[in-house]
Enzyme design. Structure first.
Site, PDB file in Angstrom:
ATOM      1  N   GLY A  61       0.630  -1.345   0.141  1.00 32.44           N
ATOM      2  CA  GLY A  61      -0.058   0.001  -0.103  1.00 32.44           C
ATOM      3  C   GLY A  61       0.729   1.098  -0.260  1.00 32.44           C
ATOM      4  N   ASN A  62       0.183   2.588  -0.129  1.00 29.29           N
ATOM      5  CA  ASN A  62       0.819   3.485  -0.019  1.00 29.29           C
ATOM      6  C   ASN A  62      -0.053   4.906  -0.024  1.00 29.29           C
ATOM      7  OD1 ASN A  62       0.132   4.050  -2.991  1.00 29.29           O
ATOM      8  ND2 ASN A  62       1.559   2.279  -3.142  1.00 29.29           N
ATOM      9  N   GLY A 113       9.189  -0.116   0.453  1.00 27.96           N
ATOM     10  CA  GLY A 113       9.749  -0.992   1.373  1.00 27.96           C
ATOM     11  C   GLY A 113      10.150  -0.542   2.915  1.00 27.96           C
ATOM     12  N   SER A 138       7.084   5.463  -3.393  1.00 27.97           N
ATOM     13  CA  SER A 138       6.398   4.376  -3.696  1.00 27.97           C
ATOM     14  C   SER A 138       6.504   4.137  -5.132  1.00 27.97           C
ATOM     15  CB  SER A 138       5.031   4.631  -3.414  1.00 27.97           C
ATOM     16  OG  SER A 138       4.206   3.783  -3.975  1.00 27.97           O
ATOM     17  N   GLU A 159       4.008   2.969  -6.913  1.00 28.77           N
ATOM     18  CA  GLU A 159       2.730   3.394  -7.534  1.00 28.77           C
ATOM     19  C   GLU A 159       2.931   4.996  -7.734  1.00 28.77           C
ATOM     20  OE1 GLU A 159       1.152   1.472  -8.829  1.00 28.77           O
ATOM     21  OE2 GLU A 159       1.126  -0.259  -7.994  1.00 28.77           O
ATOM     22  N   HIS A 187      -3.779   3.811  -1.048  1.00 22.61           N
ATOM     23  CA  HIS A 187      -3.820   2.615  -1.816  1.00 22.61           C
ATOM     24  C   HIS A 187      -3.695   1.422  -0.835  1.00 22.61           C
ATOM     25  CE1 HIS A 187      -3.173  -0.812  -4.631  1.00 22.61           C
ATOM     26  NE2 HIS A 187      -1.795  -0.906  -4.254  1.00 22.61           N
ATOM     27  N   HIS A 210      -4.717  -2.974   0.386  1.00 19.91           N
ATOM     28  CA  HIS A 210      -4.901  -4.471  -0.023  1.00 19.91           C
ATOM     29  C   HIS A 210      -6.037  -5.051   1.043  1.00 19.91           C
ATOM     30  CE1 HIS A 210      -0.695  -4.629  -2.299  1.00 19.91           C
ATOM     31  NE2 HIS A 210      -1.545  -3.733  -2.782  1.00 19.91           N
ATOM     32  N   HIS A 260      -5.701  -7.014  -7.268  1.00 17.71           N
ATOM     33  CA  HIS A 260      -4.656  -6.518  -6.810  1.00 17.71           C
ATOM     34  C   HIS A 260      -5.183  -5.568  -5.260  1.00 17.71           C
ATOM     35  CE1 HIS A 260      -1.510  -2.859  -7.094  1.00 17.71           C
ATOM     36  NE2 HIS A 260      -1.504  -3.142  -6.062  1.00 17.71           N
TER      37      HIS A 260
END
Ligand SMILES: [Zn+2]
Length: 215
Positions: free
Chosen positions: A29-30, A45, A73, A75, A94, A96, A157
Site C-alpha cells: 500500500g501507499n 519498502g 512508492s 505507484e 492505496h 490491499h 490487486h
C-alpha cells in the site's frame, strides 16, 4: 512543527492507521498528500510501524524528487496522474484490504448498496481492468472508470481511495471495506438491491454541501 512537517507526520499517522485497521500488510500500500505544487508520498519498502516523517519523499507534480533520501512508492505515477485528473482531491491511499480485494479478484464493481457509500464514495465503486503493479497502465485503467468517485477497485490487486484531505481518504478506505463486506454478506441471502441513481446523487450532494463542506 511547520506545515510540511505536519503533512509528513499525518502520512505517518495514517500509515499506522491503515496497518492497524488491517487494510494493508507489511510494507504494501501507499499514501500521498498533494499540497500546492508538491506531492508528499510514502517510500518503498518501509514497514508502517517503522516509518518516520523524514522517510516521506517530497516531489513536484512532474515526479521529480525535491526532498528526501528514500525511493518514492512504486505507484508514484498512479498518484501523480490521479492528481492531474482530479483537481478536487488532495490525498490518495492505496490499500490491499481483504473484502475489497475479494471483489477485485472477481473483477466486479460494488453497487451503491448503502447510504454512507453514496455519501462518501459517490455511489457504485467501479473495478479497473487488470494492470501490472507499478505500471503506467494502472493510472490509465483507473481514469477510464473513476468519473467523480472516490474509490476504485484494482483487478486482482486491491483498491485506491481518494479524498479532499487525508482524513477523508482514510474514511473512504473504511467505508469501502465495510461496503465490500456488506455486499458479500448480502449476496449470501439474496440479491442486494442498489440505491436508485437519484437517491445516490441526492445523498452525495447533502454530504458535500451541507454535512461536510470543506470550502
Ligand atoms: Zn498495491
Amino acid at each position: 512543527m511547520n506545515e510540511m512537517e505536519l503533512l509528513k507526520a499525518d502520512i505517518v499517522k495514517y500509515g499506522k492507521k491503515i496497518k492497524s485497521a488491517n487494510l494493508v500488510s507489511g510494507t504494501w500500500g501507499n499514501i500521498s498528500i498533494r499540497h500546492g505544487d508538491k506531492i508528499y508520498i510514502t517510500p518503498c519498502g518501509i514497514d508502517y510501524d517503522n516509518l518516520l516523517p523524514e522517510d516521506i519523499v517530497t516531489l513536484n507534480l512532474e515526479g521529480k524528487v525535491i526532498d528526501g533520501t528514500k525511493k518514492p512508492s512504486t505507484e508514484l505515477n498512479t498518484h501523480i496522474e490521479l492528481y492531474k485528473f482530479r483537481e478536487d482531491i488532495n490525498s490518495i491511499i492505496h490499500i490491499h484490504s481483504i473484502y475489497a480485494t475479494s471483489i477485485a479478484a472477481a473483477r466486479k464493481n460494488i453497487p451503491a448498496i448503502v447510504d454512507d457509500m453514496a455519501m462518501i464514495i459517490g455511489g457504485e465503486v467501479p473495478c479497473a481492468k487488470y494492470a501490472f503493479p507499478g505500471s503506467k497502465t494502472i493510472a490509465q485503467n483507473i481514469i477510464e472508470v473513476i468519473e467523480n468517485k472516490n474509490a476504485v477497485l484494482l483487478s486482482n490487486h486491491g483498491a485506491i481511495c481518494l479524498g479532499r484531505d487525508i482524513e477523508e481518504a482514510f474514511l473512504v478506505c473504511e467505508i469501502l471495506e465495510k461496503s465490500a463486506q456488506i455486499y458479500l454478506f448480502s449476496t449470501q441471502i439474496g440479491i442486494p438491491k442498489p440505491l436508485a441513481m437519484e437517491e445516490v446523487e441526492k445523498m452525495r450532494d447533502v454530504y458535500l454541501n451541507i454535512y461536510n463542506s470543506k470550502e
